[in-house]
Write a protein that holds these residues in place. Structure first.
Motif, PDB file in Angstrom:
ATOM      1  N   MET A  73       0.839  -1.181   0.000  1.00 26.14           N
ATOM      2  CA  MET A  73       0.000   0.000   0.000  1.00 26.14           C
ATOM      3  C   MET A  73       0.884   1.244   0.000  1.00 26.14           C
ATOM      4  O   MET A  73       1.944   1.267   0.585  1.00 26.14           O
ATOM      5  N   THR A  74       0.440   2.244  -0.648  1.00 26.37           N
ATOM      6  CA  THR A  74       1.168   3.498  -0.752  1.00 26.37           C
ATOM      7  C   THR A  74       0.959   4.353   0.498  1.00 26.37           C
ATOM      8  O   THR A  74       0.087   4.086   1.308  1.00 26.37           O
ATOM      9  N   HIS A  75       1.783   5.384   0.604  1.00 26.30           N
ATOM     10  CA  HIS A  75       1.561   6.309   1.704  1.00 26.30           C
ATOM     11  C   HIS A  75       0.257   7.081   1.456  1.00 26.30           C
ATOM     12  O   HIS A  75      -0.281   7.066   0.358  1.00 26.30           O
ATOM     13  N   PHE A  76      -0.230   7.742   2.500  1.00 25.34           N
ATOM     14  CA  PHE A  76      -1.508   8.438   2.410  1.00 25.34           C
ATOM     15  C   PHE A  76      -1.490   9.576   3.419  1.00 25.34           C
ATOM     16  O   PHE A  76      -0.556   9.715   4.197  1.00 25.34           O
ATOM     17  N   PHE A  77      -2.546  10.387   3.379  1.00 26.05           N
ATOM     18  CA  PHE A  77      -2.610  11.461   4.358  1.00 26.05           C
ATOM     19  C   PHE A  77      -4.014  11.639   4.892  1.00 26.05           C
ATOM     20  O   PHE A  77      -4.976  11.098   4.365  1.00 26.05           O
ATOM     21  N   LEU A  78      -4.068  12.381   5.993  1.00 26.69           N
ATOM     22  CA  LEU A  78      -5.355  12.723   6.564  1.00 26.69           C
ATOM     23  C   LEU A  78      -5.331  14.179   6.999  1.00 26.69           C
ATOM     24  O   LEU A  78      -4.276  14.778   7.194  1.00 26.69           O
ATOM     25  N   GLU A  79      -6.522  14.706   7.128  1.00 24.16           N
ATOM     26  CA  GLU A  79      -6.727  16.057   7.624  1.00 24.16           C
ATOM     27  C   GLU A  79      -7.630  15.930   8.849  1.00 24.16           C
ATOM     28  O   GLU A  79      -8.678  15.289   8.782  1.00 24.16           O
ATOM     29  N   ALA A  80      -7.186  16.504   9.970  1.00 29.61           N
ATOM     30  CA  ALA A  80      -7.985  16.486  11.191  1.00 29.61           C
ATOM     31  C   ALA A  80      -8.261  17.926  11.602  1.00 29.61           C
ATOM     32  O   ALA A  80      -7.336  18.744  11.667  1.00 29.61           O
ATOM     33  N   LEU A  81      -9.527  18.236  11.847  1.00 28.05           N
ATOM     34  CA  LEU A  81      -9.930  19.578  12.270  1.00 28.05           C
ATOM     35  C   LEU A  81     -10.351  19.535  13.730  1.00 28.05           C
ATOM     36  O   LEU A  81     -11.246  18.762  14.109  1.00 28.05           O
ATOM     37  N   TYR A  87      -0.246   2.163   6.200  1.00 31.71           N
ATOM     38  CA  TYR A  87      -1.444   1.900   7.008  1.00 31.71           C
ATOM     39  C   TYR A  87      -1.040   1.563   8.438  1.00 31.71           C
ATOM     40  O   TYR A  87      -1.629   2.035   9.396  1.00 31.71           O
ATOM     41  N   GLU A  88       0.009   0.753   8.579  1.00 36.65           N
ATOM     42  CA  GLU A  88       0.491   0.334   9.891  1.00 36.65           C
ATOM     43  C   GLU A  88       1.019   1.522  10.703  1.00 36.65           C
ATOM     44  O   GLU A  88       0.917   1.554  11.934  1.00 36.65           O
ATOM     45  N   ASP A  89       1.597   2.502  10.006  1.00 37.93           N
ATOM     46  CA  ASP A  89       2.103   3.681  10.702  1.00 37.93           C
ATOM     47  C   ASP A  89       0.968   4.526  11.289  1.00 37.93           C
ATOM     48  O   ASP A  89       1.142   5.156  12.332  1.00 37.93           O
ATOM     49  N   LEU A  90      -0.186   4.542  10.651  1.00 43.29           N
ATOM     50  CA  LEU A  90      -1.346   5.212  11.224  1.00 43.29           C
ATOM     51  C   LEU A  90      -1.763   4.503  12.512  1.00 43.29           C
ATOM     52  O   LEU A  90      -2.014   5.151  13.531  1.00 43.29           O
ATOM     53  N   ALA A  91      -1.821   3.190  12.479  1.00 43.65           N
ATOM     54  CA  ALA A  91      -2.184   2.434  13.681  1.00 43.65           C
ATOM     55  C   ALA A  91      -1.191   2.726  14.807  1.00 43.65           C
ATOM     56  O   ALA A  91      -1.593   2.925  15.960  1.00 43.65           O
ATOM     57  N   ALA A  92       0.096   2.791  14.482  1.00 41.65           N
ATOM     58  CA  ALA A  92       1.116   3.102  15.487  1.00 41.65           C
ATOM     59  C   ALA A  92       0.899   4.495  16.064  1.00 41.65           C
ATOM     60  O   ALA A  92       1.074   4.716  17.272  1.00 41.65           O
ATOM     61  N   HIS A  93       0.514   5.437  15.224  1.00 41.94           N
ATOM     62  CA  HIS A  93       0.259   6.805  15.680  1.00 41.94           C
ATOM     63  C   HIS A  93      -0.888   6.835  16.688  1.00 41.94           C
ATOM     64  O   HIS A  93      -0.787   7.457  17.744  1.00 41.94           O
ATOM     65  N   SER A 118      -8.776  -0.340   0.254  1.00 43.23           N
ATOM     66  CA  SER A 118      -9.934  -1.157  -0.117  1.00 43.23           C
ATOM     67  C   SER A 118     -11.038  -0.933   0.915  1.00 43.23           C
ATOM     68  O   SER A 118     -10.797  -0.398   2.011  1.00 43.23           O
ATOM     69  N   ASP A 119     -12.248  -1.363   0.590  1.00 36.18           N
ATOM     70  CA  ASP A 119     -13.350  -1.259   1.550  1.00 36.18           C
ATOM     71  C   ASP A 119     -13.028  -2.029   2.829  1.00 36.18           C
ATOM     72  O   ASP A 119     -13.388  -1.588   3.926  1.00 36.18           O
ATOM     73  N   GLU A 120     -12.342  -3.148   2.688  1.00 38.54           N
ATOM     74  CA  GLU A 120     -11.958  -3.952   3.856  1.00 38.54           C
ATOM     75  C   GLU A 120     -11.001  -3.175   4.768  1.00 38.54           C
ATOM     76  O   GLU A 120     -11.119  -3.230   5.992  1.00 38.54           O
ATOM     77  N   GLN A 121     -10.076  -2.440   4.193  1.00 40.43           N
ATOM     78  CA  GLN A 121      -9.139  -1.663   4.993  1.00 40.43           C
ATOM     79  C   GLN A 121      -9.818  -0.456   5.640  1.00 40.43           C
ATOM     80  O   GLN A 121      -9.425  -0.019   6.719  1.00 40.43           O
ATOM     81  N   LYS A 122     -10.828   0.086   5.003  1.00 36.32           N
ATOM     82  CA  LYS A 122     -11.548   1.241   5.550  1.00 36.32           C
ATOM     83  C   LYS A 122     -12.461   0.849   6.707  1.00 36.32           C
ATOM     84  O   LYS A 122     -12.704   1.652   7.614  1.00 36.32           O
TER      85      LYS A 122
END
Length: 127
Positions: free
Chosen positions: A1-9, A64-70, A101-105
Motif C-alpha cells: 500500500m502506498t503512503h496516504f494522508f489525513l486532515e484532522a480539524l 497503514y500500519e504507521d497510522l495504527a502506530a500513531h 480497499s473497503d476492507e481496509q476502511k
C-alpha cells in the motif's frame, strides 16, 4: 500500500487556545521523536471566531500500519483524551485521503468521538 494522508480539524474553545497550542506543540515534538512512519505532521490555524479557533492537522503516513502506530502512541492517546475532556467545542473531524480497499476502511468507520470520512477523489493518484 502506498503512503496516504489525513486532515484532522480540531474546534477549540476560545478560552483554551493558549493551553491547547502549548499541548499541541509538545505532542508534535514527541510524535517527531517516536514515529518514523509519520512523514509530515503540521498544524495550521484555519478559522478564528469569537467563540472558537479551528486548527488543521495535516498528517502524511508511510503506511497503514504507521497510522495504527500513531493512534496507539501514548502521547497521541493523551492528546485525544485531553481534547475530548477539556478543549473541543465540536466533534473532531477527520478526512482520510487514501487508496484503501473497503476492507481496509471498515475498522475506521466506527471510531467513537470523531466525525470520520474518506475523501472521494475525482482525479489523482497515489505513488
Amino acid at each position: 500500500m502506498t503512503h496516504f494522508f489525513l486532515e484532522a480539524l480540531e474546534h477549540i474553545k476560545k478560552d483554551k487556545v493558549a493551553e491547547y497550542e502549548a499541548m499541541s506543540k509538545e505532542t508534535d515534538q514527541k510524535v517527531k521523536e517516536t514515529e518514523p512512519g509519520m512523514l509530515i505532521h503540521v498544524q495550521t490555524l484555519v478559522e478564528e471566531t469569537p467563540e472558537k479557533n479551528v486548527y488543521r492537522w495535516l498528517e502524511v503516513y508511510r503506511s497503514y500500519e504507521d497510522l495504527a502506530a500513531h493512534l496507539e502512541n501514548p502521547v497521541c492517546v493523551d492528546h485525544i483524551t485531553k481534547l475530548n475532556e477539556e478543549f473541543l467545542c465540536a466533534p473532531l473531524e477527520v478526512t482520510f485521503f487514501c487508496d484503501w480497499s473497503d476492507e481496509q476502511k471498515e475498522p475506521w468507520r466506527d471510531v467513537k468521538g470523531l466525525e470520520l470520512k474518506f475523501a472521494e477523489l475525482v482525479n489523482g493518484y497515489y505513488i
